[in-house]
Motif scaffolding. Structure first.
Motif, PDB file in Angstrom:
ATOM      1  N   ALA A  11       0.838  -1.206   0.000  1.00 19.29           N
ATOM      2  CA  ALA A  11       0.000   0.000   0.000  1.00 19.29           C
ATOM      3  C   ALA A  11       0.865   1.245   0.000  1.00 19.29           C
ATOM      4  O   ALA A  11       0.618   2.200  -0.760  1.00 19.29           O
ATOM      5  N   TYR A  12       1.896   1.251   0.826  1.00 16.02           N
ATOM      6  CA  TYR A  12       2.794   2.412   0.857  1.00 16.02           C
ATOM      7  C   TYR A  12       3.552   2.570  -0.461  1.00 16.02           C
ATOM      8  O   TYR A  12       3.824   3.693  -0.898  1.00 16.02           O
ATOM      9  N   ASP A  13       3.876   1.460  -1.111  1.00 14.02           N
ATOM     10  CA  ASP A  13       4.508   1.551  -2.428  1.00 14.02           C
ATOM     11  C   ASP A  13       3.631   2.367  -3.383  1.00 14.02           C
ATOM     12  O   ASP A  13       4.136   3.188  -4.162  1.00 14.02           O
ATOM     13  N   ARG A  14       2.322   2.136  -3.324  1.00 15.13           N
ATOM     14  CA  ARG A  14       1.401   2.767  -4.267  1.00 15.13           C
ATOM     15  C   ARG A  14       1.067   4.219  -3.911  1.00 15.13           C
ATOM     16  O   ARG A  14       0.764   5.012  -4.794  1.00 15.13           O
ATOM     17  N   ILE A  15       1.104   4.554  -2.630  1.00 16.68           N
ATOM     18  CA  ILE A  15       0.696   5.901  -2.218  1.00 16.68           C
ATOM     19  C   ILE A  15       1.901   6.789  -1.887  1.00 16.68           C
ATOM     20  O   ILE A  15       1.726   7.909  -1.388  1.00 16.68           O
ATOM     21  N   ALA A  16       3.109   6.328  -2.195  1.00 15.64           N
ATOM     22  CA  ALA A  16       4.320   7.004  -1.716  1.00 15.64           C
ATOM     23  C   ALA A  16       4.367   8.492  -2.053  1.00 15.64           C
ATOM     24  O   ALA A  16       4.629   9.334  -1.183  1.00 15.64           O
ATOM     25  N   GLU A  17       4.123   8.841  -3.306  1.00 12.08           N
ATOM     26  CA  GLU A  17       4.239  10.244  -3.701  1.00 12.08           C
ATOM     27  C   GLU A  17       3.176  11.102  -3.033  1.00 12.08           C
ATOM     28  O   GLU A  17       3.466  12.215  -2.566  1.00 12.08           O
ATOM     29  N   GLU A  18       1.954  10.594  -2.983  1.00 11.33           N
ATOM     30  CA  GLU A  18       0.876  11.334  -2.311  1.00 11.33           C
ATOM     31  C   GLU A  18       1.182  11.501  -0.831  1.00 11.33           C
ATOM     32  O   GLU A  18       1.003  12.585  -0.257  1.00 11.33           O
ATOM     33  N   PHE A  71      15.437   4.322   7.694  1.00 17.20           N
ATOM     34  CA  PHE A  71      15.157   2.955   7.256  1.00 17.20           C
ATOM     35  C   PHE A  71      13.658   2.796   7.018  1.00 17.20           C
ATOM     36  O   PHE A  71      12.845   3.231   7.835  1.00 17.20           O
ATOM     37  N   ASP A  72      13.311   2.163   5.908  1.00 11.10           N
ATOM     38  CA  ASP A  72      11.907   1.880   5.620  1.00 11.10           C
ATOM     39  C   ASP A  72      11.830   0.642   4.741  1.00 11.10           C
ATOM     40  O   ASP A  72      12.778   0.339   4.001  1.00 11.10           O
ATOM     41  N   LEU A  73      10.697  -0.041   4.791  1.00  8.06           N
ATOM     42  CA  LEU A  73      10.528  -1.270   4.016  1.00  8.06           C
ATOM     43  C   LEU A  73      10.068  -0.994   2.587  1.00  8.06           C
ATOM     44  O   LEU A  73      10.209  -1.840   1.709  1.00  8.06           O
ATOM     45  N   SER A  74       9.520   0.186   2.337  1.00  9.01           N
ATOM     46  CA  SER A  74       8.974   0.525   1.019  1.00  9.01           C
ATOM     47  C   SER A  74       9.983   1.333   0.207  1.00  9.01           C
ATOM     48  O   SER A  74      10.282   2.485   0.554  1.00  9.01           O
ATOM     49  N   HIS A  75      10.462   0.770  -0.889  1.00 10.58           N
ATOM     50  CA  HIS A  75      11.426   1.494  -1.721  1.00 10.58           C
ATOM     51  C   HIS A  75      10.819   2.758  -2.345  1.00 10.58           C
ATOM     52  O   HIS A  75      11.471   3.813  -2.353  1.00 10.58           O
ATOM     53  N   PRO A  76       9.603   2.728  -2.877  1.00 11.84           N
ATOM     54  CA  PRO A  76       9.026   3.970  -3.407  1.00 11.84           C
ATOM     55  C   PRO A  76       8.911   5.078  -2.352  1.00 11.84           C
ATOM     56  O   PRO A  76       9.064   6.258  -2.680  1.00 11.84           O
ATOM     57  N   MET A  77       8.662   4.711  -1.106  1.00 11.66           N
ATOM     58  CA  MET A  77       8.626   5.726  -0.054  1.00 11.66           C
ATOM     59  C   MET A  77       9.999   6.352   0.134  1.00 11.66           C
ATOM     60  O   MET A  77      10.129   7.568   0.316  1.00 11.66           O
ATOM     61  N   LEU A  78      11.036   5.530   0.079  1.00 12.32           N
ATOM     62  CA  LEU A  78      12.396   6.016   0.289  1.00 12.32           C
ATOM     63  C   LEU A  78      12.835   7.008  -0.780  1.00 12.32           C
ATOM     64  O   LEU A  78      13.705   7.851  -0.529  1.00 12.32           O
TER      65      LEU A  78
END
Length: 199
Positions: A11-18, A71-78
């Motif tokens: 979910a965080y991968d998909r909403i990262a930019e928002e 540190f985070d598990l979601s690459h798009p968030m990073l």
């Protein structure tokens, strides 16, 4: 069986930019906690921002003179906000040497870890911190755990675990921490903030 952590990460991968746009300015109480931590540590102290998301808190702590890795598990968030030096990692097994950290900042991240795995995470925080190291936790306060899809809809549901102070303090004690103080805040959620120190 569905893995809550894997689904939440997706979910965080998909909403990262928002998400990065929405939370580019931390709430006032989080800024106050950043300032308080600044007063507890010497310049250059080593901090892990665990569950850093786009790295806004990582950046804010660096601006205060600390050596911070997010540190985070979601690459798009990073990568969502272009903050350098963020690392993809699972908070249950941090790529950090034992006793290497002066402080752990974990705000609005532990709340996604299923309750049976919370002691694993707290022990990992204790392993990574030096004796006397500081831990700042902020979790959602309440009872129970389950899926929450209110913010971004059913296709972006995230697993939330709510905590009560007494139970969380007990887990921290078992993981080798002494609770220094705690407080409560309310925004779109009820927050429990706990400051603990590694024995």
């Amino acid at each position: 069986m569905t893995d809550p952590i894997a689904v939440t990460r997706a979910a965080y991968d998909r909403i990262a930019e928002e998400y990065a746009r929405q939370w580019s300015t931390p709430p006032a109480w989080m800024n106050a906690e950043l300032e308080r931590l600044t007063g507890l540590l010497p310049a250059g102290a080593r901090i892990a921002d665990i569950g850093c998301g786009p790295g806004w808190h990582t950046q804010a702590l660096r601006e205060r003179g600390f050596a911070v890795t997010g540190f985070d598990l979601s690459h798009p968030m990073l990568t969502a906000a272009g903050v350098p030096g963020l690392v993809r990692a699972d908070m249950r097994a941090l790529p950090v040497a034992a006793g290497a950290l002066d402080a752990v900042w974990c705000v609005a991240a532990l709340l996604h870890v299923p309750r049976p795995e919370v002691p694993v995470v707290l022990r990992e925080f204790g392993r990574a911190l030096r004796p006397g190291g500081e831990l700042l936790l902020a979790v959602a306060e309440g009872d129970g755990e389950g899926w929450d899809e209110r913010a971004y809809g059913p296709s972006h549901r995230r697993w939330y675990v709510l905590h009560r102070y007494e139970a969380l303090a007990g887990l921290l004690d078992e993981a080798g921490f002494e609770v220094v103080d705690h407080a409560r805040e309310s925004t779109h959620r009820d927050w429990l903030r706990v400051h603990a120190r590694r024995r």
